[in-house]
Design an enzyme around this catalytic site. Structure first.
Site, PDB file in Angstrom:
ATOM      1  N   TYR A 557      -1.072  -7.324  -1.830  1.00  0.00           N
ATOM      2  CA  TYR A 557      -0.288  -6.148  -1.380  1.00  0.00           C
ATOM      3  C   TYR A 557       1.113  -6.918  -0.723  1.00  0.00           C
ATOM      4  O   TYR A 557       1.993  -6.826  -1.133  1.00  0.00           O
ATOM      5  CB  TYR A 557      -0.710  -5.252  -0.364  1.00  0.00           C
ATOM      6  CG  TYR A 557      -0.047  -4.139   0.164  1.00  0.00           C
ATOM      7  CD1 TYR A 557      -0.036  -3.117  -0.782  1.00  0.00           C
ATOM      8  CD2 TYR A 557       0.772  -4.295   1.378  1.00  0.00           C
ATOM      9  CE1 TYR A 557       0.854  -1.784  -0.380  1.00  0.00           C
ATOM     10  CE2 TYR A 557       1.457  -3.025   1.564  1.00  0.00           C
ATOM     11  CZ  TYR A 557       1.528  -2.009   0.634  1.00  0.00           C
ATOM     12  OH  TYR A 557       2.311  -1.128   1.145  1.00  0.00           O
ATOM     13  N   SER A 638       2.080   0.439  -5.196  1.00  0.00           N
ATOM     14  CA  SER A 638       3.105   0.747  -4.363  1.00  0.00           C
ATOM     15  C   SER A 638       3.918  -0.473  -4.269  1.00  0.00           C
ATOM     16  O   SER A 638       4.517  -1.133  -5.057  1.00  0.00           O
ATOM     17  CB  SER A 638       2.624   1.265  -2.950  1.00  0.00           C
ATOM     18  OG  SER A 638       3.794   2.130  -2.196  1.00  0.00           O
ATOM     19  N   ASP A 725       4.336  12.320  -7.380  1.00  0.00           N
ATOM     20  CA  ASP A 725       4.597  11.240  -6.425  1.00  0.00           C
ATOM     21  C   ASP A 725       5.916  11.458  -5.658  1.00  0.00           C
ATOM     22  O   ASP A 725       7.093  11.067  -6.262  1.00  0.00           O
ATOM     23  CB  ASP A 725       4.387  10.044  -7.188  1.00  0.00           C
ATOM     24  CG  ASP A 725       4.173   8.827  -5.968  1.00  0.00           C
ATOM     25  OD1 ASP A 725       4.543   8.874  -4.949  1.00  0.00           O
ATOM     26  OD2 ASP A 725       3.979   7.573  -6.491  1.00  0.00           O
ATOM     27  N   HIS A 766       1.174   9.779  -4.873  1.00  0.00           N
ATOM     28  CA  HIS A 766       1.038   8.318  -4.554  1.00  0.00           C
ATOM     29  C   HIS A 766      -0.439   8.101  -4.435  1.00  0.00           C
ATOM     30  O   HIS A 766      -0.789   7.080  -4.491  1.00  0.00           O
ATOM     31  CB  HIS A 766       1.660   8.216  -3.349  1.00  0.00           C
ATOM     32  CG  HIS A 766       2.401   6.789  -3.226  1.00  0.00           C
ATOM     33  ND1 HIS A 766       2.996   6.213  -4.088  1.00  0.00           N
ATOM     34  CD2 HIS A 766       1.905   5.966  -2.122  1.00  0.00           C
ATOM     35  CE1 HIS A 766       3.421   5.050  -3.661  1.00  0.00           C
ATOM     36  NE2 HIS A 766       2.728   4.736  -2.587  1.00  0.00           N
TER      37      HIS A 766
END
Length: 797
Positions: A557, A638, A725, A766
């Protein structure tokens, strides 16, 4: 929830949101490291040169002729800070045109045909369905006379909210969101109970959108029976919920009414959030706007009522950085304060009231973060990173205001561990949660002095994933899990004096299967380009041969101060069981694993460090024979989707397959849609020349180039998004998909045979609130695809 947390939630996708991974929190071991190095043009040149080597050719192939024809508008060219930037797929930014809708249909048709060639997809679906089918409980929390918790029997689309009087009593249903839609896409979001436990405000979302509406119900404290009230509040997003202690109303946040009716599919920027007060029984149109910031339209406002009900705390955030201003209102000094009548904020209405709300700005700069822990009258205790990158606890008396530099240091900053959160309980008890060596650590301190009283033993190396306790109680609950343990909930009564928590509820997989007996986890450290040691957890079945042949999943991430610590995921377990796979979770700079310095070393001009860290982890896995490039699958969602896409552009030779979920792919326009403007605090602002100079070289859609040696291909990629989203809007994924297919497979003689496909889900956003069936289906498609590409055989009986 304060505004800092609200904005971080607006910024990020937890690893759970697209394929059932759970958002984890934690801090890896502090290490000697080089921090704050700005990426230079020479560093970018190294990456450009390294990108000449193509990816391994996988076992699944798509001929370039199969890709849909997508129109390019060559006339869209802008000059940004002296650089001409083409944007031929800008028309894909409008989701409502027939052309965009045809693009979605054509791409999904191609993807469906490609997935039909992935033989193990159904087997993975079946195994993941079996692994998901186990009872999951949240941590109990007490409100009024009753405890509340959520419970999912296993395969229910959404968890159900229950309440009970005693811990051994049978729970009764408080709210079942599964009854609110036929397809399970109406999801329960926040819940907030009044102080007496007799009222609950809650949010509901539809189709995965961030837009929610607020409803209210009453709860009989003896029977648990509920009654729905008529109150319904709309146009709510990233909202706080805070009941005043008269139980007659609550604070919440809303935005101006959107232009579009189908909420969740619009791309309009979210600005001018307002803090409002709702009195039960009155229409929303009469709600007073308690505060607004028209001079600062991007600011977000969070509201919280202190435990004693006296103060309204307003937390003001600008972007997603761990900083906020802190204001307060002493409600008892308002002439309208009465125990018998609802608080009347109409005289203070920001738009029409005759007088301003008496707000005291305790902290009026964005220098640090401040989170409320407790107060005794005017003496407040805060969790803060003020001059403490690893956080600490400070105390001040607001009756005698002073700068934070003069506040009392109650729990000083630790020398190496991050003080993750703190909570005050009954008496002289302060519960403190540290994260040390990438694992949670609980301690009890004196609330009065801050001195440590004792450690609370935990079951092993893992994460405290949730907490339930309040200032007026001596008992508290916490949940704990690890990569191979689905978790357990523990209870401890601090009044008894025992330091050992008691097992309250053990989470068990179906049939009593205990993966911890079969698997092992170790922490290793990869050397990044600048010498920084990057922690990584590796989990696999005991006895797995380390000969480079194991299919391996590398997840990362690296942003927004988010920490990844050990946590259980049925999807990851299914990958390891079904394919004999290895799981690697990398703790990259940009996260909060080492505190603020670690975070800052992966933001703005240091963002390239995050990509270097991830690539170093991929190289480590190959060098140590856990896997090989041919067998390596990388995944991110993301900000993590940006991560894997940027790394694919820079080093396609490292990866066999890429799962890029709801990623931020157009780094020159991300700030123009919905909540994207909040992310400039992490990424920088491409409208500024200085920031553009370091953003443009890694922006995924602007840096797709055919490799010039080896296979001359990119690795196989599946890019996932949802039509609702409104966090990272689908245009990011659409534009990258079109760019990849054109640049790599859109010319005569293209060698690109590794598939470049996208999966666009319907009535999905999302990730938050995604029904269980959709989670399983997306995971099966993504991992079935990746497994076919890397030649992973099904080994599960």
């Amino acid at each position: 929830m304060d505004s800092k947390q609200l904005l971080r939630s607006a910024a990020v996708l937890g690893a759970s949101m697209a394929v059932g991974f759970y958002l984890l929190h934690g801090i890896p071991r502090p290490l000697l490291r080089l921090l704050g190095r700005q990426p230079s043009s020479s560093r970018r040149a190294v990456h450009a040169a390294a990108a000449v080597a193509g990816a391994p050719e996988g076992q699944l192939r798509v001929h370039p002729s199969r890709y849909p024809k997508v129109r390019r508008d060559e006339s869209v060219v802008e000059t940004l800070h002296g650089v001409k930037v083409a944007d031929p797929y800008r028309w894909l930014e409008d989701p409502d045109t027939k052309e965009t809708q045809q693009f979605v249909a054509d791409q999904n048709n191609l993807t469906s045909s490609v997935l039909d060639e992935c033989e193990t997809r159904q087997q993975f679906n079946q195994l993941l369905t079996e692994l998901f089918d186990y009872p999951r409980y949240s941590c109990p929390r007490r409100h009024g006379k009753r405890y509340h918790y959520s419970y999912n029997t296993g395969l229910q689309a959404q968890g159900v909210l229950y309440s009970q009087v005693g811990l051994q009593d049978e729970g009764c249903v408080l709210l079942d969101p599964n009854k609110l839609s036929d397809d399970g896409t109406v999801a329960l979001g926040q819940t907030k109970l009044s102080k007496d436990g007799k009222l609950m405000a809650y949010t509901l979302s539809s189709g995965g959108s961030d837009w929610v509406y607020i409803k209210v119900l009453t709860i009989d404290q003896e029977t648990g029976e509920t009654t729905d009230l008529d109150d319904k509040l709309e146009y709510v997003k990233f909202s706080s919920l805070a009941w005043t202690h008269d139980h007659k109303g609550f604070f919440y946040n809303k935005f101006p009414e959107p232009k579009k009716g189908d909420l969740g599919t619009e791309t309009d920027i979210n600005l001018n959030q307002q803090l409002c007060y709702h009195v039960l029984g009155q229409p929303q149109s009469q709600d007073a706007v308690v505060w607004a910031c028209p001079d600062h339209p991007a600011w977000m406002l969070g509201a919280e009522i202190t435990d004693d009900g006296r103060f309204l705390l307003i937390s003001v955030a600008e972007g997603t950085q761990p900083t906020n201003q802190l204001w307060y209102v002493d409600l008892k000094i308002l002439p309208e304060f009465s125990p018998d009548q609802p608080l009347d904020f109409s005289p203070y209405d920001y738009k029409s009231g005759p007088k301003p709300l008496p707000v005291v700005k305790l902290v009026d700069t964005f220098e640090a973060s401040y989170e409320y822990v407790a107060n005794d009258g005017t003496v407040f205790t805060f969790h803060t990173n003020y001059k403490a990158p690893l956080y600490r606890i400070l105390r001040t008396d607001v009756e005698f205001p002073s700068a934070p530099s003069n506040w009392q240091d109650i729990v000083p900053e630790h020398s190496k561990n991050v003080l993750n959160w703190a909570a005050a309980l009954k008496g002289d008890v302060l519960l403190v949660c540290y994260v040390a060596d990438v694992a949670s650590k609980l301690q009890i301190h004196s609330l009065a002095s801050g001195s440590k009283q004792r450690d609370i033993p935990l079951p092993g190396i893992g994460s405290v994933t949730s907490f339930g306790g309040r200032r007026e109680d001596s008992e508290f609950f916490f949940s704990f899990s690890s990569f191979t343990e689905p978790g357990a909930t523990y209870r401890l009564d601090t009044a008894v004096g025992s330091a050992k928590p008691k097992l309250f509820r053990q989470t068990k997989l179906k049939g009593g299967y205990a993966p911890a007996q079969e698997f092992e986890t170790r922490q290793v450290f990869a050397d990044s380009k600048d010498g920084t040691k990057v922690p990584m957890f590796i989990t696999h079945k005991k006895g797995t041969p380390l000969d480079g042949s194991a299919p391996t999943l590398l997840y990362g991430y690296g942003g927004f101060n988010i920490n990844l610590t050990p946590g259980f995921s049925p999807t990851r377990l299914a990958f390891m069981l079904g394919y004999g796979g290895v799981l690697a979770v990398a703790n990259l700079r940009g996260g909060g694993e080492y505190g603020l310095k670690w975070h800052d070393a992966g933001t703005h001009g240091n963002k390239q460090n995050v990509f270097d860290d991830f690539q170093a982890c991929a190289e480590y896995l190959a060098e140590k024979k856990y896997t090989s490039a041919e067998k390596l699958i990388v995944q991110g969602g993301s900000n993590g989707g940006l991560l894997v896409a940027a790394c694919t552009n820079q080093r396609p030779d490292l990866f066999g397959a890429v799962i890029a979920q709801v990623g931020v792919m157009d780094m020159l326009r991300f700030h123009k849609f919905t909540i994207g403007h909040a992310w400039t605090s992490d990424y920088g602002n491409p409208d500024e020349a200085e920031d553009f100079a370091y953003i443009y070289p890694y922006s995924p859609i602007h840096n797709v180039k055919p490799p010039t040696s080896g296979s001359k291909q990119y690795p196989a990629m599946i890019i996932t998004t949802g039509d609702h989203d409104d966090r990272v809007v689908p245009l990011h994924s659409h534009k990258l998909t079109a760019t990849l297919q054109h640049v790599l497979a859109g010319y005569k003689g293209s060698p690109q045979r590794n598939p470049l496909i996208t999966r666009i889900d319907v009535r999905a956003g999302h990730g938050a609130g995604k029904p269980t069936k959709k989670v399983i289906e997306e995971a099966a498609d993504s991992f079935g695809f990746a497994a076919k590409v890397v030649g992973a055989n099904w080994v599960r009986d």
